[in-house]
Design an enzyme around this catalytic site. Structure first.
Site, short mmCIF file in Angstrom:
data_model
loop_
_atom_site.label_atom_id
_atom_site.label_comp_id
_atom_site.label_asym_id
_atom_site.label_seq_id
_atom_site.Cartn_x
_atom_site.Cartn_y
_atom_site.Cartn_z
CE1 TYR A 141 -2.95 -3.87 -8.11
CE2 TYR A 141 -1.72 -1.86 -7.62
CZ TYR A 141 -2.15 -3.12 -7.26
OH TYR A 141 -1.79 -3.64 -6.04
CB CYS B 167 -18.45 1.78 -28.06
SG CYS B 167 -19.88 2.56 -28.74
CD GLU B 168 -18.54 2.33 -21.01
OE1 GLU B 168 -18.80 1.35 -21.75
OE2 GLU B 168 -19.00 2.47 -19.90
N GLY C 186 0.78 -1.24 0.00
CA GLY C 186 0.00 0.00 0.00
C GLY C 186 0.80 1.28 0.00
CE1 TYR D 153 -10.21 1.53 -8.33
CE2 TYR D 153 -8.29 1.68 -9.75
CZ TYR D 153 -9.17 0.92 -9.02
OH TYR D 153 -9.01 -0.44 -8.96
CD GLU E 38 1.02 -9.35 1.45
OE1 GLU E 38 0.90 -10.54 1.73
OE2 GLU E 38 0.05 -8.57 1.40
N PRO E 39 4.62 -4.98 -1.07
CG PRO E 39 6.76 -4.16 -1.50
CD PRO E 39 6.01 -5.14 -0.64
N GLY E 40 3.27 -3.73 -4.11
CA GLY E 40 3.04 -4.03 -5.52
C GLY E 40 3.34 -2.78 -6.33
NE ARG F 139 -4.65 2.37 -10.90
CZ ARG F 139 -4.33 3.55 -10.41
NH1 ARG F 139 -3.81 4.48 -11.22
NH2 ARG F 139 -4.51 3.84 -9.14
N1 LLP Z 1 -1.37 -7.10 -0.26
C1 LLP Z 1 -2.70 -7.21 -0.31
C2 LLP Z 1 -3.37 -8.20 0.53
C3 LLP Z 1 -3.44 -6.40 -1.18
O1 LLP Z 1 -4.75 -6.53 -1.23
C4 LLP Z 1 -2.76 -5.48 -2.02
C5 LLP Z 1 -3.49 -4.66 -2.97
C6 LLP Z 1 -1.36 -5.40 -1.93
C7 LLP Z 1 -0.69 -6.23 -1.03
C8 LLP Z 1 -0.53 -4.48 -2.78
O2 LLP Z 1 -0.87 -3.14 -2.62
P1 LLP Z 1 0.03 -2.00 -3.34
O3 LLP Z 1 1.39 -2.01 -2.68
O4 LLP Z 1 0.12 -2.36 -4.77
O5 LLP Z 1 -0.74 -0.76 -3.11
N2 LLP Z 1 -6.55 -1.77 -8.55
C9 LLP Z 1 -6.21 -0.74 -7.59
C10 LLP Z 1 -5.34 -1.27 -6.49
C11 LLP Z 1 -5.97 -2.40 -5.73
C12 LLP Z 1 -5.04 -2.92 -4.68
C13 LLP Z 1 -5.59 -4.16 -4.08
N3 LLP Z 1 -4.75 -4.76 -3.12
C14 LLP Z 1 -5.51 0.40 -8.34
O6 LLP Z 1 -5.34 0.32 -9.55
O7 LLP Z 1 -5.16 1.39 -7.74
#
Ligand code: LLP
Length: 433
Positions: A391, A362-363, A249, A335, A291-293, A331
């Site tokens: 994402y 078409c939106e 997050g 959002y 858990e960074p994404g 996105r």
């Molecule tokens: N761990 C868990 C359990 C999660 O649910 C998530 C994200 C992460 C780690 C990674 O979070 P990050 O570091 O990437 O913020 N589709 C949305 C984001 C949804 C995130 C869902 N969970 C967007 O495009 O902003």
């Protein structure tokens, strides 16, 4: 000038990513095109890893949240960098498995894992399940029993923290579909019950408080709640939860107003809090997992488009239409997400007027950005939307039967297609007449 320092401009006024001219990439691979700067993704992985080493004596693990970008190539890259991964579906799990990912470093999330997914995960030897609810727990126990294995698990806890408000509210999050709540005793009860199951080993606890969070305080607050819970579990039930997974997050810079902390800053503060509370409650320092994404991959990616039409509606707005849209980047429509946009073939031009970038679906809501100040844009220009590494590909769709773009990874002088462009044949391949 740009979101990240891997981007620059050359003497022809072209946008450069790493060592590659984006205009040339667009010509060679066509548009729309996702470009991934592999060097930057690796650098981000290393920064997180180093932060754990520096501020927590290496007593932890960073997992890449593969939902941000899940491909076999990036899975392998993450494994090479020594990270683990979190997956949230059979599809993500299978992708990593096929990429040769070390499955003992995989944590399997999800609030409704199906029996098939659980079977797949057990067969692949997934390291930990992050268990969401009692039905799932019973299913894992029964299936593990039939395979004569003891499955290691963490429970997903709702720590009662709403990270999206500055004055975080500690009870708000009970209304979430994920996990078990603390304040009504649900989390405590499920641990008590799980400790009676024959084929389950409780290894730790997990929480995830939200995404794109700029403050470190909510993470520290979550850490406090979790360590206190771990201490309560030990005192009351004798259960030792050695792993504390605090989720992902961490915020990243999409627009110039965004001012995120570095991974080191986030992790240092959280590690300090964990150490302090563990000492206070007299429990062992837990193995700390993050858990960074987004913060690993978002800034490493850009999307290139070609402008197909410019429509000026006098006194209303100017629509600049590109050859992609909500199918490769949903996105904005979902959002209202902010992005920085650059004319790749005229990257240093001065801004002249606000325009709206529209996709080709078409939106009406299919927009990439609305009313952003841009230089004059002409048909045929290449637009680069920045920080689309997380994402975007992972949430892309085939709406209007539009094929998904390829991903080209660049690393030093090298470039490589890591996901092919979909063809119309790919689009119809599962149709039956
Ligand atoms: N761990 C868990 C359990 C999660 O649910 C998530 C994200 C992460 C780690 C990674 O979070 P990050 O570091 O990437 O913020 N589709 C949305 C984001 C949804 C995130 C869902 N969970 C967007 O495009 O902003």
């Amino acid at each position: 000038m740009f979101n990240s320092d891997n981007l620059s401009v050359n003497s022809q006024n072209h946008l450069i990513i790493g060592k590659h001219d984006t205009v040339e990439l667009a010509k060679e691979f066509g548009t729309p095109l996702y470009v991934l700067d592999e060097d930057l993704m690796r650098k981000n992985c290393r920064e997180f890893k180093k932060a754990i080493d520096t501020y927590y004596s290496g007593n932890g693990l960073v997992l890449f949240a593969s939902k941000a970008l899940c491909t076999m190539y990036t899975g392998k890259l993450v494994a090479d960098e020594g990270l683990g991964a979190d997956v949230v579906s059979g599809g993500e799990l299978y992708t990593l498995y096929k990429a040769g990912f070390p499955m003992d470093k995989v944590f399997f999330h999800g609030n409704n894992k199906t029996a098939d997914e659980i079977e797949l995960a057990l067969n692949c030897g997934v390291g930990h399940f992050v268990v969401d609810n009692k039905t799932e727990l019973d299913l894992i126990n029964a299936m593990a029993k039939s395979k004569c294995i003891t499955q290691k698990i963490l429970f997903r806890i709702k720590p009662g923290i709403d990270a999206h408000t500055h004055d975080f509210i500690k009870t708000g999050q009970i209304d979430s579909k994920f996990g078990v709540a603390l304040e009504n005793g649900e989390a405590f009860e499920i641990h008590k019950y799980a400790s009676t199951l024959s084929n389950i080993q409780i290894d730790g606890v997990h929480c995830h408080i939200g995404s794109q969070i700029f403050d470190v305080e909510p993470f520290c607050e979550a850490a406090k709640v979790m360590i206190n819970f771990v201490a309560d579990l030990y005192e009351s039930l004798g259960i030792k939860a050695n792993i504390v997974n605090l989720g992902g997050g961490f915020g990243i810079k999409y627009a110039s107003v965004d001012d995120p902390l570095t991974p080191a800053e986030y992790i240092r503060k959280v590690a300090e809090t964990v150490t302090e509370i563990a000492k206070e409650r007299n429990v062992d320092l837990p193995f700390l997992v993050f858990e960074p994404g987004r913060s690993i991959v978002a800034s490493a990616g850009i999307t290139l488009y070609t402008v197909g039409s410019v429509k000026e509606i006098e006194n209303i707005r100017t629509y600049v239409s590109v050859d992609g849209g909500m199918t490769d980047n949903p996105r904005y429509i979902l959002y209202g997400s902010k992005y920085s946009v650059v004319i790749a073939n005229n990257a240093n031009a001065d801004t002249v007027a606000p325009i709206t970038i529209a996709g080709k679906c078409c939106e009406s809501g299919d927009l990439i950005q609305e009313n952003i100040l841009m230089p004059e844009i002409k048909v045929g220009d290449t637009l680069a939307v920045l920080a689309t590494g997380a994402y975007n590909y992972s949430m892309a769709s085939n709406y209007n039967r539009i094929p998904r773009p390829p991903i080209v990874a660049v690393n030093g002088d090298k470039k490589k297609v890591i996901v092919k462009r979909e063809s119309y044949e790919d689009i119809i391949k599962n149709d039956i007449l």
